[in-house]
Design an enzyme around this catalytic site. Structure first.
Site, mmCIF file in Angstrom:
data_model
loop_
_atom_site.group_PDB
_atom_site.id
_atom_site.type_symbol
_atom_site.label_atom_id
_atom_site.label_comp_id
_atom_site.label_asym_id
_atom_site.label_seq_id
_atom_site.Cartn_x
_atom_site.Cartn_y
_atom_site.Cartn_z
ATOM 1 N N TYR A 78 -0.506 8.641 -2.365
ATOM 2 C CA TYR A 78 -0.406 8.460 -3.812
ATOM 3 C C TYR A 78 -1.586 9.133 -4.531
ATOM 4 O O TYR A 78 -1.542 9.356 -5.731
ATOM 5 C CB TYR A 78 -0.474 6.961 -4.158
ATOM 6 C CG TYR A 78 0.802 6.167 -3.988
ATOM 7 C CD1 TYR A 78 1.909 6.683 -3.328
ATOM 8 C CD2 TYR A 78 0.885 4.870 -4.498
ATOM 9 C CE1 TYR A 78 3.063 5.915 -3.170
ATOM 10 C CE2 TYR A 78 2.027 4.108 -4.352
ATOM 11 C CZ TYR A 78 3.112 4.627 -3.691
ATOM 12 O OH TYR A 78 4.244 3.870 -3.551
ATOM 13 N N GLU B 92 -6.106 10.314 8.376
ATOM 14 C CA GLU B 92 -4.740 10.083 8.891
ATOM 15 C C GLU B 92 -4.458 10.962 10.104
ATOM 16 O O GLU B 92 -3.637 10.616 10.947
ATOM 17 C CB GLU B 92 -3.712 10.311 7.779
ATOM 18 C CG GLU B 92 -3.870 9.259 6.704
ATOM 19 C CD GLU B 92 -2.586 8.807 6.057
ATOM 20 O OE1 GLU B 92 -1.604 9.547 6.093
ATOM 21 O OE2 GLU B 92 -2.595 7.694 5.481
ATOM 22 N N CYS C 171 -4.351 -1.221 -2.103
ATOM 23 C CA CYS C 171 -4.413 0.228 -2.320
ATOM 24 C C CYS C 171 -5.203 0.460 -3.607
ATOM 25 O O CYS C 171 -4.842 -0.076 -4.661
ATOM 26 C CB CYS C 171 -2.986 0.757 -2.478
ATOM 27 S SG CYS C 171 -2.875 2.503 -2.908
ATOM 28 N N ASN C 172 -6.263 1.227 -3.498
ATOM 29 C CA ASN C 172 -7.080 1.488 -4.690
ATOM 30 C C ASN C 172 -6.311 2.282 -5.733
ATOM 31 O O ASN C 172 -6.428 2.038 -6.930
ATOM 32 C CB ASN C 172 -8.333 2.270 -4.294
ATOM 33 C CG ASN C 172 -9.367 1.392 -3.634
ATOM 34 O OD1 ASN C 172 -10.244 0.869 -4.289
ATOM 35 N ND2 ASN C 172 -9.237 1.183 -2.336
ATOM 36 N N THR C 173 -5.528 3.251 -5.265
ATOM 37 C CA THR C 173 -4.834 4.128 -6.203
ATOM 38 C C THR C 173 -3.801 3.338 -7.020
ATOM 39 O O THR C 173 -3.749 3.471 -8.250
ATOM 40 C CB THR C 173 -4.180 5.304 -5.446
ATOM 41 O OG1 THR C 173 -5.199 5.946 -4.653
ATOM 42 C CG2 THR C 173 -3.585 6.308 -6.378
ATOM 43 N N ASP D 3 0.860 -1.187 0.000
ATOM 44 C CA ASP D 3 0.000 0.000 0.000
ATOM 45 C C ASP D 3 0.894 1.233 0.000
ATOM 46 O O ASP D 3 2.082 1.167 0.351
ATOM 47 C CB ASP D 3 -0.907 0.008 1.245
ATOM 48 C CG ASP D 3 -1.799 1.245 1.300
ATOM 49 O OD1 ASP D 3 -2.356 1.632 0.245
ATOM 50 O OD2 ASP D 3 -1.932 1.849 2.377
ATOM 51 N N SER D 4 0.303 2.378 -0.344
ATOM 52 C CA SER D 4 1.051 3.630 -0.288
ATOM 53 C C SER D 4 1.432 3.969 1.159
ATOM 54 O O SER D 4 2.355 4.735 1.387
ATOM 55 C CB SER D 4 0.201 4.753 -0.862
ATOM 56 O OG SER D 4 -1.051 4.786 -0.200
ATOM 57 N N CYS E 50 -11.425 3.491 -1.533
ATOM 58 C CA CYS E 50 -10.167 3.961 -0.935
ATOM 59 C C CYS E 50 -10.017 3.246 0.403
ATOM 60 O O CYS E 50 -11.016 3.074 1.131
ATOM 61 C CB CYS E 50 -10.218 5.477 -0.730
ATOM 62 S SG CYS E 50 -8.791 6.104 0.184
ATOM 63 N N THR E 51 -8.772 2.854 0.699
ATOM 64 C CA THR E 51 -8.520 2.082 1.919
ATOM 65 C C THR E 51 -8.997 2.780 3.188
ATOM 66 O O THR E 51 -9.337 2.133 4.164
ATOM 67 C CB THR E 51 -7.009 1.847 2.061
ATOM 68 O OG1 THR E 51 -6.338 3.087 1.820
ATOM 69 C CG2 THR E 51 -6.520 0.803 1.102
ATOM 70 N N HIS E 52 -9.009 4.115 3.172
ATOM 71 C CA HIS E 52 -9.282 4.863 4.407
ATOM 72 C C HIS E 52 -10.767 5.053 4.719
ATOM 73 O O HIS E 52 -11.126 5.337 5.848
ATOM 74 C CB HIS E 52 -8.656 6.264 4.316
ATOM 75 C CG HIS E 52 -7.161 6.256 4.390
ATOM 76 N ND1 HIS E 52 -6.377 5.504 3.558
ATOM 77 C CD2 HIS E 52 -6.309 6.932 5.205
ATOM 78 C CE1 HIS E 52 -5.108 5.709 3.841
ATOM 79 N NE2 HIS E 52 -5.041 6.576 4.836
HETATM 80 N N1 DGL Z 1 -4.271 3.729 -0.104
HETATM 81 C C1 DGL Z 1 -4.818 4.763 -0.928
HETATM 82 C C2 DGL Z 1 -6.054 4.244 -1.680
HETATM 83 O O1 DGL Z 1 -6.661 3.259 -1.346
HETATM 84 C C3 DGL Z 1 -5.218 5.973 -0.110
HETATM 85 C C4 DGL Z 1 -4.032 6.752 0.398
HETATM 86 C C5 DGL Z 1 -3.226 7.437 -0.689
HETATM 87 O O2 DGL Z 1 -3.756 8.334 -1.366
HETATM 88 O O3 DGL Z 1 -2.058 7.077 -0.835
HETATM 89 O O4 DGL Z 1 -6.442 4.844 -2.666
#
Ligand code: DGL
Length: 267
Positions: A38, A154, A69-71, A6-7, A186-188
């Site tokens: 990311y 975060e 990580c979705n991104t 993940d990022s 998105c993970t968050h």
């Molecule tokens: N992990 C990223 C996602 O799921 C979110 C955090 C980021 O932007 O790096 O898109």
């Protein structure tokens, strides 16, 4: 050993569900915190960072990597799967979070209109839109970028009034459409699930990645035992590209338990 990338911290929330479902495997988690988020970076950079993470995790002995990580799944996965792996790592694979979510939505009873919430990069990439059109083109997809949510979560501000206000603004255009389901892309965003569900009401199904990805991975690894086998003494390794003490503190929130991570350099 299965690699989880993940990022930063968010993928830990997906790893949490994977570990619960499949505790018998060895895992190595890599968070590229030094270069996170990311979510508003270019495709070129996200591809480069993801490729470096893949090289690192494969060099550590993983045969299978999950992009938690979705991104990264939206901006780098397809190209890595189609162009990089066949040349450089035949016999190894990377799985992302978008395909399992889209498959799950496609199996819902009510799914004619679906909303996607995600980072700017994920939304701009149209990765969800493209995945829906290849799996079930009859589903209408409505996207909404939510750039301020990752930093707020975060900073642990998910229960603050400003977060509610910002979230209400992001949700407003989606609420005008009579949606059947909303994907937290998105993970968050799992931290805002209750708030999001309340805002849409009980008629709209809100889906988050963790459990769905874990269930799909269990099916996949069952069909492809060549990628990994259960370990007698399953290990967990946590790596970050930034300060490891900071990572350990944040991990408690995202993973729900204390860990000890190590700092590595990806370049
Ligand atoms: N992990 C990223 C996602 O799921 C979110 C955090 C980021 O932007 O790096 O898109």
């Amino acid at each position: 050993m299965i690699g989880i990338f993940d990022s930063g911290y968010g993928g830990l929330s997906i790893f949490r569900d994977i570990e619960k479902k499949l505790p018998q495997y060895d895992y190595i988690y890599l968070g590229d915190n030094a270069r996170a988020p990311y979510g508003d970076r270019s495709q070129k950079l996200i591809y480069k960072y993801s490729q470096e993470a893949v090289d690192y995790l494969f060099a550590k002995g993983c045969k299978l990597i999950i992009f938690a990580c979705n991104t990264a799944s939206a901006m780098a996965l397809r190209k890595l799967q189609q162009e990089y792996l066949p040349k450089k790592y035949p016999g190894r694979n990377i799985l992302g979070v978008i395909h399992p979510l889209v498959e799950t939505v496609s199996e819902l009873k009510k799914n004619s209109k679906v909303g996607i919430m995600g980072t700017v990069s994920t939304i701009d990439s149209k990765a969800y839109v493209n995945e829906f059109s290849s799996i079930n083109p009859s589903i209408l997809v409505f996207q909404q970028a939510c750039p301020l949510l990752v930093p707020l979560i975060e900073e642990s501000r998910e229960n603050m009034p400003e977060t509610k206000m910002i979230l209400t603004e992001y949700i407003r255009p989606l609420k005008k459409i009579n949606l059947d389901a909303v994907v937290l892309g998105c993970t968050h965003y799992g931290w805002l699930q209750t708030m999001i569900e309340k805002s849409f009401g009980t008629e709209v199904k809100v889906l988050r990645s963790g459990q769905i990805v874990a269930d799909k991975l269990a099916g996949y690894i069952g069909r492809h035992p060549e990628y990994d086998s259960p370990s007698k003494d399953p290990s967990r390794v946590f790596l970050t590209t930034n300060d490891n003490k900071k990572f350990d503190q944040a991990a408690e929130k995202f993973l729900g338990r204390k860990i000890k991570s190590k700092t590595i350099n990806l370049k």
